[in-house]
Design a protein around this motif. Structure first.
Motif, PDB file in Angstrom:
ATOM      1  N   ASN A  97     -25.077   8.348 -10.229  1.00  0.00           N
ATOM      2  CA  ASN A  97     -23.770   7.819  -9.815  1.00  0.00           C
ATOM      3  C   ASN A  97     -23.163   8.770  -8.786  1.00  0.00           C
ATOM      4  N   VAL A  98     -22.831   8.237  -7.609  1.00  0.00           N
ATOM      5  CA  VAL A  98     -22.138   9.033  -6.598  1.00  0.00           C
ATOM      6  C   VAL A  98     -20.792   8.379  -6.308  1.00  0.00           C
ATOM      7  N   GLN A  99     -19.804   9.202  -5.975  1.00  0.00           N
ATOM      8  CA  GLN A  99     -18.449   8.714  -5.775  1.00  0.00           C
ATOM      9  C   GLN A  99     -17.936   9.105  -4.398  1.00  0.00           C
ATOM     10  N   PHE A 100     -17.115   8.229  -3.830  1.00  0.00           N
ATOM     11  CA  PHE A 100     -16.496   8.477  -2.531  1.00  0.00           C
ATOM     12  C   PHE A 100     -15.013   8.159  -2.610  1.00  0.00           C
ATOM     13  N   ASP A 101     -14.201   8.942  -1.892  1.00  0.00           N
ATOM     14  CA  ASP A 101     -12.789   8.639  -1.707  1.00  0.00           C
ATOM     15  C   ASP A 101     -12.622   7.894  -0.396  1.00  0.00           C
ATOM     16  N   LEU A 102     -11.975   6.738  -0.445  1.00  0.00           N
ATOM     17  CA  LEU A 102     -11.717   5.934   0.741  1.00  0.00           C
ATOM     18  C   LEU A 102     -10.225   5.711   0.870  1.00  0.00           C
ATOM     19  N   ASP A 103      -9.677   5.958   2.052  1.00  0.00           N
ATOM     20  CA  ASP A 103      -8.284   5.648   2.334  1.00  0.00           C
ATOM     21  C   ASP A 103      -8.217   4.540   3.370  1.00  0.00           C
ATOM     22  N   PHE A 104      -7.341   3.583   3.103  1.00  0.00           N
ATOM     23  CA  PHE A 104      -7.121   2.475   4.026  1.00  0.00           C
ATOM     24  C   PHE A 104      -5.663   2.442   4.440  1.00  0.00           C
ATOM     25  N   GLU A 105      -5.413   1.994   5.666  1.00  0.00           N
ATOM     26  CA  GLU A 105      -4.068   1.633   6.090  1.00  0.00           C
ATOM     27  C   GLU A 105      -3.999   0.120   6.143  1.00  0.00           C
ATOM     28  N   VAL A 106      -3.016  -0.436   5.426  1.00  0.00           N
ATOM     29  CA  VAL A 106      -2.902  -1.886   5.267  1.00  0.00           C
ATOM     30  C   VAL A 106      -1.561  -2.342   5.808  1.00  0.00           C
ATOM     31  N   VAL A 107      -1.575  -3.217   6.789  1.00  0.00           N
ATOM     32  CA  VAL A 107      -0.354  -3.779   7.360  1.00  0.00           C
ATOM     33  C   VAL A 107      -0.055  -5.108   6.690  1.00  0.00           C
ATOM     34  N   LEU A 108       1.168  -5.228   6.171  1.00  0.00           N
ATOM     35  CA  LEU A 108       1.622  -6.470   5.553  1.00  0.00           C
ATOM     36  C   LEU A 108       2.517  -7.231   6.512  1.00  0.00           C
ATOM     37  N   MET A 109       2.556  -8.530   6.372  1.00  0.00           N
ATOM     38  CA  MET A 109       3.372  -9.373   7.234  1.00  0.00           C
ATOM     39  C   MET A 109       4.846  -9.290   6.856  1.00  0.00           C
ATOM     40  N   ASP A 110       5.706  -9.411   7.872  1.00  0.00           N
ATOM     41  CA  ASP A 110       7.150  -9.505   7.702  1.00  0.00           C
ATOM     42  C   ASP A 110       7.695  -8.388   6.814  1.00  0.00           C
ATOM     43  N   ASN A 111       8.453  -8.774   5.795  1.00  0.00           N
ATOM     44  CA  ASN A 111       9.108  -7.786   4.934  1.00  0.00           C
ATOM     45  C   ASN A 111       8.432  -7.649   3.573  1.00  0.00           C
ATOM     46  N   ASN A 112       7.168  -8.037   3.465  1.00  0.00           N
ATOM     47  CA  ASN A 112       6.462  -7.902   2.192  1.00  0.00           C
ATOM     48  C   ASN A 112       6.336  -6.428   1.808  1.00  0.00           C
ATOM     49  N   THR A 113       6.448  -6.173   0.532  1.00  0.00           N
ATOM     50  CA  THR A 113       6.269  -4.808   0.025  1.00  0.00           C
ATOM     51  C   THR A 113       4.925  -4.712  -0.697  1.00  0.00           C
ATOM     52  N   MET A 114       4.359  -3.503  -0.684  1.00  0.00           N
ATOM     53  CA  MET A 114       3.081  -3.288  -1.359  1.00  0.00           C
ATOM     54  C   MET A 114       3.340  -3.173  -2.862  1.00  0.00           C
TER      55      MET A 114
END
Length: 313
Positions: free
Chosen positions: A183-200
């Motif tokens: 088992n190998v593990q990786f850290d992945l970071d994403f930048e996610v743009v949401l439409m209008d005024n949606n909150t994550m």
């Protein structure tokens, strides 16, 4: 038109006093050509069956005796047959394709002919059992000037995933035996743009994770690999995979275009279970090459970008 090559392994049991002769081998090849290959092409398909859109992708096909037949004979693979008058026969299968098709689909199509090979060849009485025990992809012919019989062998170190394996990865259902492999593990970071005024929200993060699990991870495992493409010998090293993650509340997006929009950071941990050795560089390249447009995100999701990929040690 693309031509691709497989080597089929057959365990063949003859009656007690029969020897494997060139005549019997030729009879076996002829029956496979006459009965199995038309079935592969789709000649026996019933109209009211559910038919995949790629089902009639095979334009033509033929079989020849494997190049290693004259070498020292291998033992039969099936242990129940090995103590009988059993012979291992290797057959080279060449398929000519009308267009693109997934590696997984053709492998499944070949495997599904196992019952026909075992029960419907109509061979001489000297044949007791014929069993399909393996199918190995040999690769495409790189030039039309090279005859199929002399096509270069591209041996894969690891077998491609089965349809059930791919379904299990997509649904995040652990494949039996994964606790026994590395088992190998990786850290992945994403930048996610949401439409209008949606909150994550946690709900949106989970939807993002589900898309990664369903679309990206089966692709990494090779479930969407296209026949005729060149494969590195390690290509199907991934046995199983899953992701976990959460959004980064206090970290600003770094991309100049994204940072001026409704952008949020999402951090994932990717777990890969490997069938055997592979270079870290190759796995990182495999992950980096994935096109995030393939995630099929819509609704509140506007854009996604991978910003960090690091192995965990």
């Amino acid at each position: 038109m693309e031509d691709i090559h497989f080597q089929l392994g057959l365990d063949v049991v003859l009656s007690d006093n029969s020897a494997m002769t060139d005549e019997l081998v030729q009879e076996l090849l002829d029956e496979i050509q006459w009965k199995i290959l038309p079935s592969l092409v789709g000649c026996s398909t019933v109209i009211d069956e559910i038919i995949e859109d790629w089902r009639f992708v095979i334009y033509d096909a033929f079989v020849t005796l494997g190049n290693n037949y004259q070498e020292e004979e291998e033992e039969c693979t099936d242990y129940e047959l090995a103590d009988l008058n059993c012979h291992r026969i290797s057959i080279d299968l060449t398929l000519f394709l009308k267009g693109l098709v997934r590696f997984l689909d053709i492998m499944s199509l070949i495997s599904s002919e196992g019952d026909n090979i075992a029960n419907h060849l109509g061979l001489d009485d000297a044949f007791r059992v014929v069993k399909l025990v393996g199918a190995q992809y040999l690769g495409p012919t790189p030039s039309p000037t090279i005859k199929p019989s002399s096509a270069p062998t591209v041996w894969l170190l690891y077998p491609p995933p089965s349809k059930s394996d791919c379904d299990s990865i997509a649904k995040n259902e652990a494949i039996a035996g994964r606790e026994e492999v590395e088992n190998v593990q990786f850290d992945l970071d994403f930048e996610v743009v949401l439409m209008d005024n949606n909150t994550m929200t946690t709900e949106l993060v989970n939807h993002f994770l589900d898309s990664i699990q369903e679309k990206m991870l089966p692709s990494l495992a090779g479930c969407n690999a296209i026949l005729g493409d060149f494969f590195e010998d390690w290509r199907f090293v991934i046995f199983d995979a899953f992701v976990t993650g959460n959004f980064l509340q206090d970290e600003a997006c770094t991309n100049n275009i994204f940072s001026s929009q409704n952008c949020h950071g999402v951090s994932l941990q990717l777990n890969l279970f490997l069938k055997g050795p592979v270079r870290l560089l190759d796995i990182i390249g495999l992950i980096s090459d994935y096109q995030v447009d393939g995630l099929g995100l819509s609704g509140p999701f506007s854009a996604v970008r991978l910003t960090r990929l690091e192995p965990k040690v």
